[in-house]
Design a protein around this motif. Structure first.
Motif, PDB file in Angstrom:
ATOM      1  N   PRO A 281      -2.835   4.942  -9.870  1.00  0.00           N
ATOM      2  CA  PRO A 281      -1.458   4.301  -9.703  1.00  0.00           C
ATOM      3  C   PRO A 281      -0.518   4.993  -8.875  1.00  0.00           C
ATOM      4  O   PRO A 281       0.393   3.944  -8.159  1.00  0.00           O
TER       5      PRO A 281
ATOM      6  N   ASP B  19      -1.534   2.618  -5.745  1.00  0.00           N
ATOM      7  CA  ASP B  19      -1.012   1.294  -5.910  1.00  0.00           C
ATOM      8  C   ASP B  19       0.533   1.283  -5.454  1.00  0.00           C
ATOM      9  O   ASP B  19       1.051   0.367  -4.933  1.00  0.00           O
ATOM     10  N   LEU B  20       1.244   2.372  -5.901  1.00  0.00           N
ATOM     11  CA  LEU B  20       2.687   2.301  -5.812  1.00  0.00           C
ATOM     12  C   LEU B  20       3.131   2.542  -4.238  1.00  0.00           C
ATOM     13  O   LEU B  20       3.614   1.747  -3.476  1.00  0.00           O
TER      14      LEU B  20
ATOM     15  N   LEU C  85       2.355  -0.769  -2.456  1.00  0.00           N
ATOM     16  CA  LEU C  85       3.272  -1.567  -2.709  1.00  0.00           C
ATOM     17  C   LEU C  85       4.554  -1.397  -1.580  1.00  0.00           C
ATOM     18  O   LEU C  85       5.215  -2.272  -1.188  1.00  0.00           O
ATOM     19  N   GLU C  86       4.784  -0.048  -1.674  1.00  0.00           N
ATOM     20  CA  GLU C  86       5.868   0.438  -0.889  1.00  0.00           C
ATOM     21  C   GLU C  86       5.602   0.192   0.598  1.00  0.00           C
ATOM     22  O   GLU C  86       6.588  -0.129   1.363  1.00  0.00           O
TER      23      GLU C  86
END
Length: 66
Positions: free
Chosen positions: A52, A55-56, A59-60
């Motif tokens: 997770p 993934d964050l 995305l950022e």
């Protein structure tokens, strides 16, 4: 002639010794596999815990390029 049939004490002791050697080898193999399995499970849990966050971060980084 001796008509008594059966095993002698020496034969029984040899059979028990061989059986104990086989059981010891089997126990060692099972114990090794169990330790290996525990290590693999720890690595999987660590990867699942990090996913997770990665993934964050992904995305950022994607959003930062816009």
């Amino acid at each position: 002639m001796n008509s008594n049939r059966g095993f002698t004490l020496v034969e029984l002791m040899i059979a028990i010794a061989v059986s104990m050697l086989l059981l010891t080898a089997l126990y060692g193999a099972v114990n090794s596999v169990q330790r290996s399995s525990t290590g693999i499970e720890r690595r999987i849990e660590a990867q699942q815990a990090v996913k997770p966050a990665l993934d964050l971060m992904s995305l950022e980084i994607t959003m930062a390029s816009f």
